[in-house]
Scaffold this motif. Structure first.
Motif, short mmCIF file in Angstrom:
data_model
loop_
_atom_site.label_atom_id
_atom_site.label_comp_id
_atom_site.label_asym_id
_atom_site.label_seq_id
_atom_site.Cartn_x
_atom_site.Cartn_y
_atom_site.Cartn_z
N HIS A 1 0.81 -1.21 0.00
CA HIS A 1 0.00 0.00 0.00
C HIS A 1 0.85 1.27 0.00
CE1 HIS A 1 -3.73 -2.19 0.76
NE2 HIS A 1 -3.03 -2.94 1.57
N CYS A 2 2.14 1.15 -0.34
CA CYS A 2 3.00 2.33 -0.39
C CYS A 2 2.55 3.24 -1.53
CB CYS A 2 4.46 1.90 -0.58
SG CYS A 2 4.77 1.09 -2.17
N LEU A 3 3.25 4.36 -1.70
CA LEU A 3 2.95 5.21 -2.86
C LEU A 3 3.13 4.36 -4.10
CD1 LEU A 3 4.79 8.52 -1.93
CD2 LEU A 3 2.34 8.10 -1.97
N GLY A 4 2.19 4.38 -4.99
CA GLY A 4 2.26 3.51 -6.16
C GLY A 4 1.84 2.09 -5.80
N SER A 5 0.82 1.95 -5.01
CA SER A 5 0.30 0.67 -4.54
C SER A 5 0.38 -0.41 -5.62
CB SER A 5 -1.16 0.87 -4.11
OG SER A 5 -1.72 -0.33 -3.69
N SER A 6 0.76 -1.64 -5.21
CA SER A 6 0.92 -2.70 -6.20
C SER A 6 0.79 -4.08 -5.56
CB SER A 6 2.29 -2.58 -6.87
OG SER A 6 3.33 -2.73 -5.91
N ILE A 7 0.63 -5.06 -6.42
CA ILE A 7 0.66 -6.46 -6.01
C ILE A 7 1.94 -7.04 -6.56
CG2 ILE A 7 -0.47 -8.70 -6.17
CD1 ILE A 7 -3.13 -7.23 -6.38
N ASN A 8 2.69 -7.73 -5.70
CA ASN A 8 4.03 -8.20 -6.04
C ASN A 8 4.20 -9.68 -5.72
OD1 ASN A 8 5.52 -5.42 -6.34
ND2 ASN A 8 4.25 -5.28 -4.52
N TYR A 9 5.13 -10.30 -6.43
CA TYR A 9 5.63 -11.62 -6.07
C TYR A 9 6.98 -11.39 -5.42
CZ TYR A 9 2.06 -13.58 -9.14
OH TYR A 9 0.87 -13.92 -9.73
N VAL B 1 1.66 -4.99 3.18
CA VAL B 1 2.56 -4.10 3.90
C VAL B 1 2.15 -2.65 3.70
CG1 VAL B 1 4.53 -5.68 3.87
CG2 VAL B 1 4.22 -4.09 1.98
N PHE B 2 2.65 -1.79 4.56
CA PHE B 2 2.30 -0.36 4.58
C PHE B 2 0.78 -0.18 4.70
CE2 PHE B 2 6.47 -0.19 2.48
CZ PHE B 2 7.12 0.62 3.40
N THR B 3 0.19 -0.99 5.57
CA THR B 3 -1.26 -0.96 5.74
C THR B 3 -1.75 0.38 6.31
OG1 THR B 3 -1.03 -2.06 7.88
CG2 THR B 3 -1.50 -3.45 5.96
N CYS B 4 -0.84 1.16 6.88
CA CYS B 4 -1.24 2.48 7.37
C CYS B 4 -1.69 3.38 6.22
CB CYS B 4 -0.09 3.14 8.14
SG CYS B 4 1.41 3.39 7.16
N ARG B 5 -1.32 3.01 4.99
CA ARG B 5 -1.71 3.77 3.80
C ARG B 5 -2.87 3.12 3.04
NH1 ARG B 5 0.51 7.65 1.57
NH2 ARG B 5 0.15 6.85 -0.52
N ARG B 6 -3.41 1.99 3.56
CA ARG B 6 -4.52 1.32 2.88
C ARG B 6 -5.69 2.29 2.76
NH1 ARG B 6 -6.48 -2.35 6.44
NH2 ARG B 6 -4.88 -3.88 6.01
N GLN B 7 -6.28 2.35 1.60
CA GLN B 7 -7.43 3.22 1.38
C GLN B 7 -8.61 2.74 2.23
OE1 GLN B 7 -7.27 6.04 -0.71
NE2 GLN B 7 -5.12 5.45 -0.54
N THR B 8 -9.41 3.67 2.70
CA THR B 8 -10.52 3.32 3.60
C THR B 8 -11.54 2.40 2.93
OG1 THR B 8 -11.68 5.34 2.96
CG2 THR B 8 -10.31 5.44 4.95
N TRP B 9 -11.65 2.45 1.63
CA TRP B 9 -12.62 1.61 0.92
C TRP B 9 -12.08 0.21 0.61
CZ3 TRP B 9 -10.15 0.17 -3.44
CH2 TRP B 9 -9.21 1.05 -3.98
N GLU B 10 -10.78 0.01 0.87
CA GLU B 10 -10.15 -1.26 0.54
C GLU B 10 -10.11 -2.18 1.76
OE1 GLU B 10 -6.39 -2.53 -2.19
OE2 GLU B 10 -6.19 -0.75 -0.98
N PRO B 11 -10.70 -3.36 1.68
CA PRO B 11 -10.72 -4.26 2.84
C PRO B 11 -9.34 -4.87 3.09
CG PRO B 11 -11.67 -5.38 0.96
CD PRO B 11 -11.39 -3.96 0.52
N ALA B 12 -9.11 -5.23 4.36
CA ALA B 12 -7.88 -5.95 4.72
C ALA B 12 -7.95 -7.35 4.13
CB ALA B 12 -7.76 -6.01 6.22
#
Length: 123
Positions: free
Chosen positions: A27-35, A105-116
């Protein structure tokens, strides 16, 4: 069975021995899904020398993060961070089928509409 991907323009080809069973949502700047893979497990083919690197000094951790991208189409390719020594964070968007995230990671930046992610380790 090999798991192959590429940037949008196709100049950069990526190959893994197989599809990873899980991914990491960042959830960092430039949020992404990574391997998250060992450096030696990732094969990057770049015959036209389109892979460029950017040393990102503006990170929340204060670490310098190396971000790699295609200079032709701008597709993000990978990230290398001191927080993951010997690992490559390969962008899952390079592949047609993406494994479900099991960590974030960086869940402090998770958007409010995005579920954990259920059952995921939180930071």
């Amino acid at each position: 069975m090999p798991y192959d991907g590429h940037c949008m323009c196709g100049r950069i080809q990526v190959s893994l021995p197989q599809q990873p069973s899980q991914s990491l949502r960042c959830h960092c700047l430039g949020s992404s899904i990574n391997y998250v893979l060992g450096d030696s497990d990732v094969t990057i083919k770049d015959s036209r020398l389109s892979l460029k690197s950017y040393g990102d000094y503006h990170t929340q951790s204060g670490n310098i993060v190396l971000r790699q991208f295609c200079s032709e189409c701008g597709s993000p390719i990978s990230t290398k961070s001191p927080d993951f020594p010997g690992k490559t964070l390969l962008k899952a968007s390079l592949f047609d089928e993406i494994s479900r995230p099991s960590q974030e990671v960086f869940t402090c930046r998770r958007q409010t509409w995005e579920p954990a992610i259920e059952g995921a380790k939180q930071d």
